[in-house]
Design a protein around this motif. Structure first.
Motif, PDB file in Angstrom:
ATOM      1  N   GLY A  61       0.811  -1.222   0.000  1.00  0.00           N
ATOM      2  CA  GLY A  61       0.000   0.000   0.000  1.00  0.00           C
ATOM      3  C   GLY A  61       0.838   1.262   0.000  1.00  0.00           C
ATOM      4  N   GLY A  62       2.008   1.234  -0.627  1.00  0.00           N
ATOM      5  CA  GLY A  62       2.799   2.457  -0.766  1.00  0.00           C
ATOM      6  C   GLY A  62       3.597   2.838   0.464  1.00  0.00           C
ATOM      7  N   ASP A  63       3.755   1.920   1.401  1.00  0.00           N
ATOM      8  CA  ASP A  63       4.434   2.249   2.654  1.00  0.00           C
ATOM      9  C   ASP A  63       5.685   1.373   2.787  1.00  0.00           C
ATOM     10  OD1 ASP A  63       5.266   2.541   5.242  1.00  0.00           O
ATOM     11  OD2 ASP A  63       3.252   2.472   6.108  1.00  0.00           O
ATOM     12  N   ALA A  64       6.852   2.011   2.748  1.00  0.00           N
ATOM     13  CA  ALA A  64       8.093   1.246   2.756  1.00  0.00           C
ATOM     14  C   ALA A  64       8.254   0.451   4.042  1.00  0.00           C
ATOM     15  CB  ALA A  64       9.283   2.173   2.559  1.00  0.00           C
ATOM     16  N   ALA A  65       7.861   1.045   5.168  1.00  0.00           N
ATOM     17  CA  ALA A  65       8.007   0.347   6.443  1.00  0.00           C
ATOM     18  C   ALA A  65       7.113  -0.879   6.476  1.00  0.00           C
ATOM     19  CB  ALA A  65       7.657   1.281   7.587  1.00  0.00           C
ATOM     20  N   LYS A  66       5.929  -0.714   5.885  1.00  0.00           N
ATOM     21  CA  LYS A  66       5.010  -1.853   5.852  1.00  0.00           C
ATOM     22  C   LYS A  66       5.597  -2.968   4.999  1.00  0.00           C
ATOM     23  CE  LYS A  66       0.442  -2.840   6.174  1.00  0.00           C
ATOM     24  NZ  LYS A  66      -0.717  -2.158   6.728  1.00  0.00           N
ATOM     25  N   GLN A  67       6.253  -2.573   3.912  1.00  0.00           N
ATOM     26  CA  GLN A  67       6.836  -3.598   3.064  1.00  0.00           C
ATOM     27  C   GLN A  67       7.926  -4.364   3.817  1.00  0.00           C
ATOM     28  OE1 GLN A  67       8.730  -2.469  -0.746  1.00  0.00           O
ATOM     29  NE2 GLN A  67       7.309  -3.988  -1.556  1.00  0.00           N
ATOM     30  N   GLN A  68       8.664  -3.618   4.629  1.00  0.00           N
ATOM     31  CA  GLN A  68       9.684  -4.293   5.418  1.00  0.00           C
ATOM     32  C   GLN A  68       9.046  -5.288   6.384  1.00  0.00           C
ATOM     33  OE1 GLN A  68      11.846  -1.876   8.200  1.00  0.00           O
ATOM     34  NE2 GLN A  68      13.710  -3.043   7.861  1.00  0.00           N
ATOM     35  N   GLN A  69       7.950  -4.847   6.993  1.00  0.00           N
ATOM     36  CA  GLN A  69       7.228  -5.742   7.904  1.00  0.00           C
ATOM     37  C   GLN A  69       6.782  -6.993   7.158  1.00  0.00           C
ATOM     38  OE1 GLN A  69       3.631  -4.028   9.421  1.00  0.00           O
ATOM     39  NE2 GLN A  69       3.049  -5.891  10.476  1.00  0.00           N
ATOM     40  N   GLN A  70       6.300  -6.792   5.938  1.00  0.00           N
ATOM     41  CA  GLN A  70       5.811  -7.936   5.167  1.00  0.00           C
ATOM     42  C   GLN A  70       6.959  -8.882   4.824  1.00  0.00           C
ATOM     43  OE1 GLN A  70       3.807  -5.809   2.055  1.00  0.00           O
ATOM     44  NE2 GLN A  70       1.888  -5.728   3.188  1.00  0.00           N
ATOM     45  N   ALA A  71       8.103  -8.306   4.515  1.00  0.00           N
ATOM     46  CA  ALA A  71       9.247  -9.163   4.201  1.00  0.00           C
ATOM     47  C   ALA A  71       9.675  -9.944   5.440  1.00  0.00           C
ATOM     48  CB  ALA A  71      10.394  -8.306   3.685  1.00  0.00           C
TER      49      ALA A  71
END
Ligand SMILES: Nc1ncnc2c1ncn2[C@@H]1O[C@H](COP(=O)(O)OP(=O)(O)OP(=O)(O)O)[C@@H](O)[C@H]1O
Ligand SMILES: Nc1ncnc2c1ncn2[C@@H]1O[C@H](COP(=O)(O)OP(=O)(O)OP(=O)(O)O)[C@@H](O)[C@H]1O
Ligand SMILES: [Mg+2]
Ligand SMILES: [Mg+2]
Lengths: 338, 288, 385, 288, 385
Positions: A61-71
């Protein structure tokens, strides 16, 4: 990945030696393509290659921190390969390091990760896309001997991909001979924002706008609506992503072009590479970019002329029945679609 | 209004035999807030045309009883009979519909609304096109009757003095057409003239046959207008007295539970002629 | 009347002054800003957010908040598009269904608030997420649905302008109505022996309105004119103003916001008032979302996203609505949204970098509201402390 | 404390010649709220060891004067002298630092804090590691002195009855070491025993040499403890009386501005023996 | 003490129950959820938002709001990155400068609020926009700055875990300290003749803490262990808890939030309290932003964007902090952020489509808070009405 409980393996099939988990991490939902094409196509190809493999699809959803969480969570779930389309190419470096630190290979998808070497890179080039839509529009304007200048509607000011497209557009437009009247970074890619900006420019440059370079179909649609609402003839407007709605506008003649990406090819190439990594192989790639083995694919510019050939129809990304609804039936026939 | 000049024994709730069915009748009302038992097995009767004073020490449970009657709190146990029927009072709106109007101790006015708006809140004239003129005229008349000293009926309540607010709250209870009016310390913040006016008003309402329950700490006021005095102590009934023929000292004894007058009679004033003790002395004096 | 004027309506003058300052500054920075064409755009662009802000005023008035107006507006747009375009239902059926759904959403919020006692901030935060999900799910396979440019909805939002004679007639009727109602009320008051506004004052006020609106209409008519959608918005503002100031329901809303317990003890049906406020808010949000989609001629995944939420709440607050309940008016939404859209439109014309645009927007916003605050404060120091 | 039993003529602010410099002295204080002139050119003196009662009708401006003295409102005009120096009181904190403690009519307690927290608010013991034990012990002692009936000192104020709250507010003003205590209708919500306790307390404070300004509507209380009575009417001084040798009727006349006793004497009670008029009658009785 | 327990700290149990329910549900849906690896991640991910939420608790407590925590956190990240990476200053200088800047921002908010009287909603809305602009301007055309992986900051946020013996020692020390302070206070109270907690109760409480934390540490140590950053966050929570509950300043914050005028009349320096609250909030937001950047090893244009704002405010509110001031605690931030991050992490594991993820997030959030509300309500109906 010590101490992670593995989910019980599903039925094994497809002749693979072991069932792998492949994380597929997409950046945003501002463009519909990730949920609509990339993810399903990628999943389908993986299923073809290895029936027991599992794809962990996430969208940040366009959020780099969220992507890190997902990884991180993919790693916690015991993913064997990570395919990531980074929200922020720089920030994704952290994810690559963490994953590689645990022996999990990373495939950069769509956007490169220059800071740290990923294991593989599959993409078409966003900067090139920008250049293509810009060049296509400029060519058309020259052909029609249009007078006036251009408006440039960029993507979100906080989105790295938008920055790449913007750069590409500039490379095509700045030297085109058409003056750049004004440009605008659309917060959050919002079509409504693009519309109100273009409305303002219409009153600022009455009669002087020859065309609009919009960075995606949403902002392109907003630009078209602005001209319609001003009661002015709509000049050629670009787009990008080949959304259904954009296809309809192009057929109707409201929008000039969009970009159809060979998503299927890219997604399948990524799936194949991921599967190879999961089996412990090291695919080589066709070229090397950023020190990474890479595969690059070229997108296609879609206009009213070639829409029937490349975008709409059997075996093509969009179904005729969905595009050519009652409202658009006549225009479809005229454009030779369907 | 039967005479019974001696207090019933504390503890056992005393219920006087009234000549007719009381308008409002409570039995066995209990209400706790967490660990605090504010009311325990309380009984109370108010007949039409009768002024009942409810007295008691601070924290005795008077306001809690008032709130139970006016639908603000639901009792944990007990029954309420109104006009001969057993009723429940689930909300203040329900109490109003029954015909119970209340002046709360904390007044419960909306500070952001002006005087007229507060007076007619919940019972505006012409709901779909407010009749501001009629409401303003009526408000002025009503406040005039109470000799209210209010700068303008369009002043927001936030800008009123304590007494002015209390007058507004009293005026509000008179709108509508209540059968019972409950007043929780109605004259606490009022000036001399306004207090007199309110006491006079209470008498007029009694004459019109309303039942009136008045909470007060002022024994003089109580004995001036009340027919009956009910005493609460620590959340329980502590006797019901006939106002005529009961001295202030009796009441104070019932309120405080003191057997002697230690609390009431303070040592004489240390200097000057007038002892501070006269404050109570005057209140006690002239038992009729 | 005059007391009310002093306390209430004059309270909008400072915001109006802030608006004028913004306009002057923007015009100096870019001479296109006050052009007829740009003002016509400005008027139309303000409508969707303005309508959403009207709903926000309602919930703020009763001391609650609705964070989900953005999502509900996006959901409204999606429902409209799916039913109207995909299912081919008539526009009014589609719109009606969307509005009904929004009403149900508001009602649900109220029920959760009453029965479970969750603060409205959290309920509507849940709604914000949940209904965004529903919106995405509805648009699902397509992501973006075009509303045909020639449909009635889109032309209403984009191309329908009042013919000049109609606009002028409306202005005259409006001014006359203002005078007539004012005079009637003053007469009634005078007969009842109350102080009343003088005939001169009433006439002056109506003439000022006549002149102001007349000039505005004349100016807008130099371009496309006064959009029907804007007239519709004004009508909504006036209707809500009437409800808030002249009906017992509106009075109850102020009472509940000013003191919920006090209102309850006065016999106001607090739950009904809160429920209505939530329903109104969600319905107006949905309406705003549909008009926004109509103006864009498309419903998509980002409909109602971005700063729709914050803009609508900010418009209400800038116009003078209190976040703590009990203070505000329908005109707050109108003026607040004009302030926000003026800043946004003015900066749009300036061709600034995003970085500067954000900074200037923040600064100008603060400036405009400071004017209001200073005026209010000097008034307060003479009034309530 | 010089005797001057006849009221000075209304209108001209009367300033009594005191034997020594008063502790607190106001001259020419004016304060308007918009169009409402709450105070106009008011003068007032409070000496050490003196109890001055401030009386007046509702809305006369008593609380406004109290708020000016305690730093809540800034006067539009006028001077305040404290302990011989001209001072300004820009904030309630400044008033406290000067040594002026105030019990406000609306109490000004924080409803979300409990009794101990309210009592010590702004003057906690050990600022960086609160001494809860000492504060609780002190609170209990203080409330005990006032015979407060409070369930627990850890109850939040929101859960207290009106009288309990007032007791807390009074107790709060006694903490710290004030030189002047201002009490705005301190006994309005108190029970009989608590009222007696507060009056007794006021006398004790006077003996300790504090200056006390007490606003009250209760003529009996006023005449019981006050040395001097200052009357406000419509925001102006309307005479200063010596408590000894002034009848309640005189005071009421000054308060209401009535030349005859119309306001005070109401027609006798219509039925029963005790006339409602006795409420005031008792209050007036026994002028010393 | 026991009264406080009844009224205050026990008020967190329902949220805790909500948290447990979420955990159980998530574990059933995906058995990886409660794995050591995932919980280790969860703990670290909670820290940046948690620290921002701590600041939000401070402003909400005094009855104000700060909408700009997201922007200020992003600005902090940008300043840190520019000074540390581009300018090559030592990390502590860069971080100190960022914190100081944030402090100044908070101070400015307070000044505008005091001197001009603009509601904090609007001031911080201006800040939200303005400081986003400054952040974009600082990051300039690059848009994104990498923090070196081997810098102390990044390793602190990503890789530094307590060695097992240190973690266990901390747990034991914590439990012992709880018992010691409790026993000391009880002794003091008993000597003063007040009711006091029994020795058994105190011992039981400490043992429960020992067992709970010990088990948690043991479990986390099966993976990487307890992150230093999480310990740092816990220390901040405890420090703020101490300030709020055991100092006169904390008391003043509750007083100002519960009744600003009453606090002023009690002699509380309201302006100083408000200023401190704003400064604390901005500083903590900046700190959270820097840690978030450290965790990501990059500061970029979207740092602090997205739902950082809403998440931080929501965490505070979910933990039981009132939007209207005067009620809340430092633990509210801790529990609230755990609720939010648990939902988010749990759903991440579920591999849902965005549409469903939003819907489920909204639903679960509402559910978790409903539990709390129901518990609170049943308590209220016995307590205050
Ligand atoms: N904050 C305010 N704003 C506007 N008007 C006010 C304000 N405070 C008081 N007033 C007005 O000033 C006048 C004096 O009020 P004040 O509270 O001083 O009266 P008071 O003598 O204390 O009366 P009471 O005996 O009823 O307490 C009143 O008419 C009141 O309406
Ligand atoms: N909402 C509440 N929550 C908890 N306790 C309450 C609540 N309301 C009242 N109480 C407690 O119940 C008891 C009775 O209170 P109530 O207000 O009925 O007293 P009262 O007789 O009206 O006293 P006063 O004369 O002081 O007004 C008090 O001890 C009070 O602390
Ligand atoms: Mg009471
Ligand atoms: Mg007063």
């Amino acid at each position: 990945a010590a101490c992670t409980t593995k989910a019980p393996g599903g039925s094994s099939g497809g002749g693979s030696s072991r069932d792998a988990k492949i994380a597929f991490l997409m950046p945003d939902i501002a463009s519909t393509r990730y949920e609509l094409y990339d993810a399903p196509l990628f999943k389908a190809k993986v299923r073809d290659l290895c029936g027991g493999c599992e794809v962990l699809y996430q969208n940040a959803g366009g959020d780099a921190a969220k992507q890190q969480q997902q990884a991180d969570s993919a790693l916690a779930q015991g993913a064997d390969v990570i395919v990531i389309d980074p929200v922020d190419s720089a920030a994704a470096a952290s994810t690559v390091r963490t994953a590689q630190g645990r022996g999990v290979p990373v495939i950069a998808y769509d956007r490169p990760i220059p800071a740290v070497k990923a294991d593989y890179y599959v993409s078409f080039d966003n900067e090139k896309i920008g250049a293509m839509i810009g060049a296509s529009l400029v060519e058309h304007l020259r052909a029609t001997k249009a007078k006036g200048g251009l408006l440039q509607v960029n993507g979100s000011p906080t989105d790295a991909a938008a920055g790449l497209i913007k750069k590409g557009v500039h490379s095509a437009v700045d030297s085109s001979g058409f003056a750049l009247l004004a440009e605008y970074d659309t917060p959050a890619w919002e079509p409504g924002k693009a519309q109100s900006w273009v409305s303002g420019q219409i009153s600022k440059f009455p009669g002087r706008i020859a065309g609009v370079v919009a960075a995606n179909d949403g902002t392109g649609g907003g630009s078209v609506a602005a001209f319609k609402a001003a009661g002015v003839e709509v000049p050629p407007v670009t787009g990008n992503d080949a959304e259904l709605a954009a296809a309809q506008r192009i057929i109707k003649g409201d929008q000039y072009n969009t970009i159809s990406k060979p998503i299927r090819t890219v997604a399948e190439a990524a799936a194949t590479a991921a599967h190879a990594f999961a089996r412990g192989e090291k695919p080589r790639g066709r070229t090397t970019l950023f020190g990474t083995p890479s595969e690059l694919f070229t997108p296609t510019v879609v206009t009213r002329e070639n829409i029937g050939e490349v975008l709409v129809g059997d075996g093509k990304p969009l179904k005729t029945s969905e595009v050519c609804t009652a409202t658009y039936a006549a225009a479809c026939a005229e454009a030779g679609v369907g | 209004m039967s005479a019974e000049s001696s207090p019933s024994p504390p503890g056992a709730p005393s219920v006087r035999a009234t000549p007719r069915e009381p308008l409002l009748s409570l039995r066995g009302i209990s209400k706790s807030f967490g660990a605090v038992a504010a009311l325990t097995d309380v009984a109370l009767d108010v007949a039409a045309g009768e002024v009942v004073a409810l007295v008691g020490d601070n924290g005795a449970g008077k306001s809690t009883l008032v709130k139970v009657l006016s639908g603000v709190h639901r009792p944990d146990a007990g029954t309420v009979r109104f006009d001969g029927r057993a009723v429940t009072v689930p909300s203040p709106g329900a109490a109003q519909r029954l015909g119970i109007a209340t002046v709360f101790q904390d007044l419960a006015l909306c500070e952001n609304l002006n005087v007229v708006e507060n007076l007619f809140l919940g019972r505006e004239m012409r709901r779909l096109r407010l009749d501001e003129v009629a409401m303003e005229v009526r408000s002025r008349a009503l406040l005039g009757e109470l000799s209210a000293k209010i700068p303008s009926v369009r002043t927001p309540v936030a800008a009123l003095s304590g007494g002015q607010r209390q007058t507004v709250a009293i005026a509000r209870s008179l709108l509508g057409d209540p059968k019972v009016i409950i007043l929780d310390e109605p004259t606490a913040a009022l000036g001399v003239a306004q207090t007199a006016e309110v006491l006079r008003l209470i008498e007029r309402l009694r004459e019109r046959g309303l039942g009136i329950l008045m909470v007060s700490h002022d024994m003089a006021d109580v004995r001036a207008v009340a027919d009956t005095v009910a005493v609460l102590r620590l959340g329980r009934n502590n006797g019901v007295f006939d106002a005529v023929g009961t001295t202030a000292a009796d009441l104070v004894a019932a309120i405080t539970g003191a057997t002697d007058d230690l609390v009431v009679r303070r040592p004489g004033r240390s200097r000057g002629g007038s002892a501070a003790g006269t404050a109570e002395a005057t209140r006690e004096g002239e038992a009729s | 009347m005059s007391g009310r004027l002093r306390g209430g309506e004059l309270g909008l003058l400072p915001v109006l002054a802030g608006l004028v300052v913004i306009w002057v500054v923007m015009q100096i920075l870019n001479p296109v800003f006050l052009s007829s064409a740009n003002l016509t755009n400005l008027a139309l662009e303000s409508v969707p957010s303005g309508i959403i802000a009207l709903g926000v005023v309602c919930v703020l008035l009763v001391g609650q908040i609705d964070l989900s107006v953005g999502s509900v507006s996006g959901l409204g747009a999606a429902v409209l598009a799916v039913l109207f375009v995909d299912r081919g239902l008539p526009a009014w059926v589609a719109a009606g269904a969307a509005l009904a759904l929004a009403g149900v959403i508001g009602w649900l919020y109220a029920q959760v608030h009453h029965r479970i006692g969750v603060p409205s901030f959290v309920i509507t935060l849940g709604g914000l997420l949940g209904f965004l999900g529903v919106q995405l799910w509805l648009l699902g396979p397509k992501g973006s649905i075009n509303l045909p440019f020639d449909s009635g909805l889109v032309t209403f939002a984009q191309l329908q302008f009042l013919p000049p004679w109609a606009a002028y007639t409306l202005v005259v009727v409006g001014a006359a109505a203002l005078y007539a109602t004012g005079a009637a009320r003053a007469g009634e008051r005078r007969r009842a022996g109350l102080d009343a506004a003088s005939r001169q004052f009433l006439a002056g006020r109506s003439l000022a309105l006549l002149a102001g609106l007349g000039a505005a209409v004349w100016y807008l008519n130099r371009d496309r004119g006064v959009g029907w959608m804007f007239v519709f918005f004004l009508a909504l503002v006036l209707a809500l103003h009437y409800v808030l100031s002249r009906t017992s329901f509106g009075r109850s809303m102020y009472a509940v916001g000013g003191g919920r317990e006090a209102a309850r003890r006065a016999g106001v049906k607090v739950r009904a008032v809160l429920t209505t406020a939530f329903v109104l808010c969600a319905t107006l949000a949905c309406l705003g979302g549909m008009l926004s989609a109509a103006r864009l001629a498309a419903a998509n995944q980002s409909s109602g996203g971005g700063d729709v939420n914050l803009n609508a709440i900010a418009a209400a607050v800038i116009g003078g609505t209190s976040l703590f309940g009990g203070r505000g008016s329908a005109f707050a939404a109108l003026l607040g949204v004009l302030v926000i859209q003026s800043i946004s439109s003015g900066l749009t014309l300036l061709n600034l970098d995003s970085a500067y645009r954000f900074m200037v927007t923040g600064g100008v916003l603060l400036l405009a509201v400071s004017l209001d605050a200073v005026a209010r404060r000097s008034r307060v120091s003479h009034g309530r402390a």
